[in-house]
Design a protein around this motif. Structure first.
Motif, short mmCIF file in Angstrom:
data_model
loop_
_atom_site.label_atom_id
_atom_site.label_comp_id
_atom_site.label_asym_id
_atom_site.label_seq_id
_atom_site.Cartn_x
_atom_site.Cartn_y
_atom_site.Cartn_z
N ILE A 1 4.25 9.33 -7.89
CA ILE A 1 5.42 9.67 -8.79
C ILE A 1 4.68 9.77 -10.06
O ILE A 1 5.12 10.59 -11.20
CB ILE A 1 6.50 8.50 -8.82
N GLY A 2 3.86 8.86 -10.53
CA GLY A 2 3.05 9.10 -11.52
C GLY A 2 2.19 10.34 -11.76
O GLY A 2 2.24 10.91 -12.73
N ALA A 3 1.66 11.07 -10.53
CA ALA A 3 0.99 12.37 -10.35
C ALA A 3 1.99 13.35 -11.09
O ALA A 3 1.87 14.38 -11.84
CB ALA A 3 0.61 12.61 -9.34
N GLY B 1 3.02 13.04 -14.59
CA GLY B 1 2.11 13.78 -15.42
C GLY B 1 1.95 15.06 -15.43
O GLY B 1 1.75 15.77 -16.46
N ALA B 2 2.02 15.63 -14.16
CA ALA B 2 2.26 17.21 -14.14
C ALA B 2 3.31 17.64 -15.06
O ALA B 2 3.25 18.75 -15.70
CB ALA B 2 2.30 17.67 -12.85
N LEU B 3 4.59 17.10 -14.93
CA LEU B 3 5.71 17.57 -15.65
C LEU B 3 5.39 17.60 -17.13
O LEU B 3 5.77 18.51 -18.00
CB LEU B 3 6.89 16.70 -15.33
N LEU B 4 4.66 16.39 -17.83
CA LEU B 4 4.44 16.19 -19.06
C LEU B 4 3.35 17.31 -19.40
O LEU B 4 3.55 18.04 -20.76
CB LEU B 4 3.77 14.95 -19.33
N LEU B 5 2.40 17.63 -18.53
CA LEU B 5 1.47 18.74 -18.85
C LEU B 5 2.20 19.84 -19.17
O LEU B 5 1.63 20.87 -19.99
CB LEU B 5 0.41 18.75 -17.65
N SER C 1 0.75 -1.17 -0.02
CA SER C 1 0.16 0.08 -0.18
C SER C 1 0.83 1.48 0.07
O SER C 1 0.68 2.44 -0.77
CB SER C 1 -1.03 -0.12 1.11
N MET C 2 1.94 1.33 0.78
CA MET C 2 2.85 2.27 0.48
C MET C 2 3.67 2.27 -0.74
O MET C 2 3.55 3.41 -1.17
CB MET C 2 4.04 2.27 1.83
N MET C 3 3.97 1.43 -1.33
CA MET C 3 4.63 1.58 -2.56
C MET C 3 3.53 2.12 -3.50
O MET C 3 3.98 2.54 -4.65
CB MET C 3 5.04 0.19 -3.05
N SER C 4 2.21 1.56 -3.41
CA SER C 4 1.07 1.85 -4.22
C SER C 4 1.00 3.37 -4.15
O SER C 4 0.76 4.18 -5.25
CB SER C 4 -0.18 1.34 -3.90
N PHE C 5 1.09 3.93 -2.90
CA PHE C 5 0.83 5.36 -2.74
C PHE C 5 2.16 6.45 -3.52
O PHE C 5 1.83 7.10 -4.11
CB PHE C 5 0.87 5.95 -1.22
N ALA C 6 3.39 5.66 -3.26
CA ALA C 6 4.50 6.41 -3.86
C ALA C 6 4.22 6.31 -5.44
O ALA C 6 4.74 7.19 -6.05
CB ALA C 6 5.82 5.53 -3.29
#
Length: 78
Positions: A59-61, A64-68, A50-55
């Motif tokens: 990281i994906g967010a 994604g923001a950097l790509l945007l 669950s912690m890795m899922s959150f991380a």
């Protein structure tokens, strides 16, 4: 059926753990050690996942923001 599976896996895990730790126990204690270890290990694994899922989501967010931002700077804000 899940309880039978837990006992079988617990017995195997307990047997392996007691042999690795060079501990001489009877069958009931070996199975109890294995089942307890499975419960503790499963809990720890769930917490870590669950912690890795959150991380991973964070990281994906960020990516994604950097790509945007890159798309905004490259194509829209000329």
């Amino acid at each position: 059926m899940a309880i039978v599976w837990l006992i079988i896996i617990g017995a195997a895990a307990g047997f392996l753990a007691t042999r690795i730790m060079k501990l001489e126990t009877d069958i009931i204690t070996t199975v109890a050690i294995g089942i307890g270890g499975a419960l503790i290990g499963g809990l720890i694994l769930r917490i870590l996942l669950s912690m890795m899922s959150f991380a991973a989501g964070f990281i994906g967010a960020v990516l994604g923001a950097l790509l945007l931002i890159w798309l905004w700077e490259t194509y829209i804000r000329r």
